[in-house]
Motif scaffolding. Structure first.
Motif, PDB file in Angstrom:
ATOM      1  N   ILE A 134       0.718  -1.280  -0.003  1.00  0.00           N
ATOM      2  CA  ILE A 134      -0.061  -0.195  -0.072  1.00  0.00           C
ATOM      3  C   ILE A 134       0.959   1.298  -0.164  1.00  0.00           C
ATOM      4  O   ILE A 134       0.451   2.130  -0.563  1.00  0.00           O
ATOM      5  N   ILE A 135       2.024   1.308   0.785  1.00  0.00           N
ATOM      6  CA  ILE A 135       2.786   2.539   0.674  1.00  0.00           C
ATOM      7  C   ILE A 135       3.462   2.700  -0.527  1.00  0.00           C
ATOM      8  O   ILE A 135       3.464   3.729  -1.049  1.00  0.00           O
ATOM      9  N   LEU A 154       3.662   5.066  -6.788  1.00  0.00           N
ATOM     10  CA  LEU A 154       3.061   4.843  -8.221  1.00  0.00           C
ATOM     11  C   LEU A 154       3.467   6.073  -9.104  1.00  0.00           C
ATOM     12  O   LEU A 154       3.802   5.779 -10.447  1.00  0.00           O
ATOM     13  N   ASP A 155       2.514   7.173  -8.768  1.00  0.00           N
ATOM     14  CA  ASP A 155       2.570   8.247  -9.827  1.00  0.00           C
ATOM     15  C   ASP A 155       4.045   8.890  -9.630  1.00  0.00           C
ATOM     16  O   ASP A 155       4.305   9.385 -11.042  1.00  0.00           O
ATOM     17  N   PRO A 156       4.584   9.067  -8.767  1.00  0.00           N
ATOM     18  CA  PRO A 156       5.926   9.555  -8.901  1.00  0.00           C
ATOM     19  C   PRO A 156       6.949   8.885  -9.873  1.00  0.00           C
ATOM     20  O   PRO A 156       7.819   9.620 -10.710  1.00  0.00           O
ATOM     21  N   ILE A 157       6.929   7.649  -9.679  1.00  0.00           N
ATOM     22  CA  ILE A 157       7.818   6.907 -10.832  1.00  0.00           C
ATOM     23  C   ILE A 157       7.225   7.233 -12.207  1.00  0.00           C
ATOM     24  O   ILE A 157       8.176   7.132 -13.069  1.00  0.00           O
ATOM     25  N   SER A 159       1.215  16.244  -5.263  1.00  0.00           N
ATOM     26  CA  SER A 159      -0.216  15.593  -5.536  1.00  0.00           C
ATOM     27  C   SER A 159      -0.164  14.246  -5.876  1.00  0.00           C
ATOM     28  O   SER A 159      -1.274  13.505  -5.807  1.00  0.00           O
ATOM     29  N   ASN A 160       0.981  13.797  -6.401  1.00  0.00           N
ATOM     30  CA  ASN A 160       1.124  12.447  -6.930  1.00  0.00           C
ATOM     31  C   ASN A 160       1.270  11.633  -5.699  1.00  0.00           C
ATOM     32  O   ASN A 160       1.012  10.235  -5.685  1.00  0.00           O
ATOM     33  N   ILE A 161       1.510  11.876  -4.370  1.00  0.00           N
ATOM     34  CA  ILE A 161       1.603  11.050  -3.103  1.00  0.00           C
ATOM     35  C   ILE A 161       0.124  11.124  -2.387  1.00  0.00           C
ATOM     36  O   ILE A 161      -0.446  12.286  -2.232  1.00  0.00           O
ATOM     37  N   HIS A 162      -0.206  10.132  -2.264  1.00  0.00           N
ATOM     38  CA  HIS A 162      -1.532  10.070  -1.632  1.00  0.00           C
ATOM     39  C   HIS A 162      -1.314   9.571   0.012  1.00  0.00           C
ATOM     40  O   HIS A 162      -1.236   8.492   0.193  1.00  0.00           O
ATOM     41  N   SER A 171      -3.646   9.570   2.196  1.00  0.00           N
ATOM     42  CA  SER A 171      -4.637   8.257   2.826  1.00  0.00           C
ATOM     43  C   SER A 171      -3.959   7.035   2.650  1.00  0.00           C
ATOM     44  O   SER A 171      -4.464   6.448   3.583  1.00  0.00           O
ATOM     45  N   GLY A 172      -3.278   6.727   1.426  1.00  0.00           N
ATOM     46  CA  GLY A 172      -2.780   5.417   1.460  1.00  0.00           C
ATOM     47  C   GLY A 172      -1.779   5.159   2.490  1.00  0.00           C
ATOM     48  O   GLY A 172      -1.850   3.840   2.912  1.00  0.00           O
ATOM     49  N   VAL A 173      -0.881   6.239   2.845  1.00  0.00           N
ATOM     50  CA  VAL A 173       0.092   5.988   3.652  1.00  0.00           C
ATOM     51  C   VAL A 173      -0.812   5.601   4.992  1.00  0.00           C
ATOM     52  O   VAL A 173      -0.224   4.506   5.848  1.00  0.00           O
ATOM     53  N   LEU A 174      -1.731   6.261   5.516  1.00  0.00           N
ATOM     54  CA  LEU A 174      -2.163   6.343   6.719  1.00  0.00           C
ATOM     55  C   LEU A 174      -2.797   5.044   6.692  1.00  0.00           C
ATOM     56  O   LEU A 174      -3.068   4.076   7.804  1.00  0.00           O
ATOM     57  N   VAL A 175      -3.561   4.392   5.591  1.00  0.00           N
ATOM     58  CA  VAL A 175      -4.053   2.942   5.626  1.00  0.00           C
ATOM     59  C   VAL A 175      -3.022   1.835   6.015  1.00  0.00           C
ATOM     60  O   VAL A 175      -3.180   0.959   6.689  1.00  0.00           O
ATOM     61  N   ALA A 176      -1.845   2.185   5.333  1.00  0.00           N
ATOM     62  CA  ALA A 176      -0.837   1.366   5.446  1.00  0.00           C
ATOM     63  C   ALA A 176      -0.276   1.337   6.841  1.00  0.00           C
ATOM     64  O   ALA A 176       0.180   0.086   7.431  1.00  0.00           O
ATOM     65  N   VAL A 177      -0.053   2.356   7.512  1.00  0.00           N
ATOM     66  CA  VAL A 177       0.015   2.326   9.066  1.00  0.00           C
ATOM     67  C   VAL A 177      -0.832   1.503   9.763  1.00  0.00           C
ATOM     68  O   VAL A 177      -0.515   0.927  10.591  1.00  0.00           O
ATOM     69  N   ILE A 178      -2.176   1.792   9.539  1.00  0.00           N
ATOM     70  CA  ILE A 178      -3.227   0.990  10.239  1.00  0.00           C
ATOM     71  C   ILE A 178      -2.888  -0.516  10.020  1.00  0.00           C
ATOM     72  O   ILE A 178      -2.737  -1.212  11.193  1.00  0.00           O
TER      73      ILE A 178
END
Length: 205
Positions: A143-144, A150-153, A171-174, A176-183
């Protein structure tokens, strides 16, 4: 836990796994299809590619000599809204297609880890084991990577092989996805703690 609850849980796990397996197979097929199309287009003449600038993205298309045509939308955050003469549509098409296909492997990898966890439920084994903990950590990592890289690459590859202009769009860095990965990573630690508690109970009994 009552036996009926365990049976119902296993039924739900089988249904969810079947759905995820279907998505996984479709994802594999689309991945190979994208790579085959990219290989075919690599040898296609540059004259067949066109680029059209929209309000938020590019529409890059390929028109073959036999009348077949298909295209993709590429956001401006990946390829800057330059003058069309500043970049090669063929390079843009191939770069975006290949980078998307390769990075989707990360999604399929995470999906496979979810199915591994469901397998432990279906096989009537406790989910509190080291395999589940490792699978959850791999899901968090997937997820991270998917959210942050993903978009930066895609943007980096677009800059390197298409525009030759290196920019970075935050804006390419999400987040919310990082927070989900931490959870998910925290849940992995909870499962690891549950595994130790279960070992203590089994040892006591």
């Amino acid at each position: 836990m009552k036996q009926d609850s365990v049976i119902n849980m296993q039924k739900r796990a089988r249904i969810i796994k079947s759905i995820l397996l279907l998505i996984f197979v479709i994802g594999i097929i689309l991945l190979f299809a994208a790579l085959i199309v990219a290989l075919f287009l690599f040898f296609a003449p540059e004259q067949g590619f066109t680029a059209e600038k929209g309000n938020m993205d590019w529409f890059i298309a390929y028109n073959s000599s036999n009348g077949a045509a298909f295209g993709i939308f590429v956001p401006f955050s990946i390829i800057q809204p330059l003058n069309i003469s500043r970049f090669d549509p063929k390079s843009a098409f191939l770069t975006y297609l290949v980078s998307s296909a390769i990075l989707n492997i990360v999604f399929l990898y995470g999906l496979k880890q979810v199915m591994n966890i469901l397998n432990s439920i279906i096989k009537k084994t406790t989910p509190f084991n080291i395999d589940t903990v490792n699978s959850l950590k791999k899901i968090a990592l997937s997820i991270i990577i998917y959210s942050v890289a993903l978009d930066p690459i895609k943007n980096l590859l677009g800059s390197a092989f298409v525009t030759k202009i290196f920019t970075f769009d935050f804006s390419n860095i999400h987040i919310s996805g990082v927070l989900v990965a931490v959870i998910v990573y925290i849940i992995a630690d909870i499962f690891k703690y549950g595994m130790y508690l279960q070992d203590e109970v089994d040892t006591t009994l």
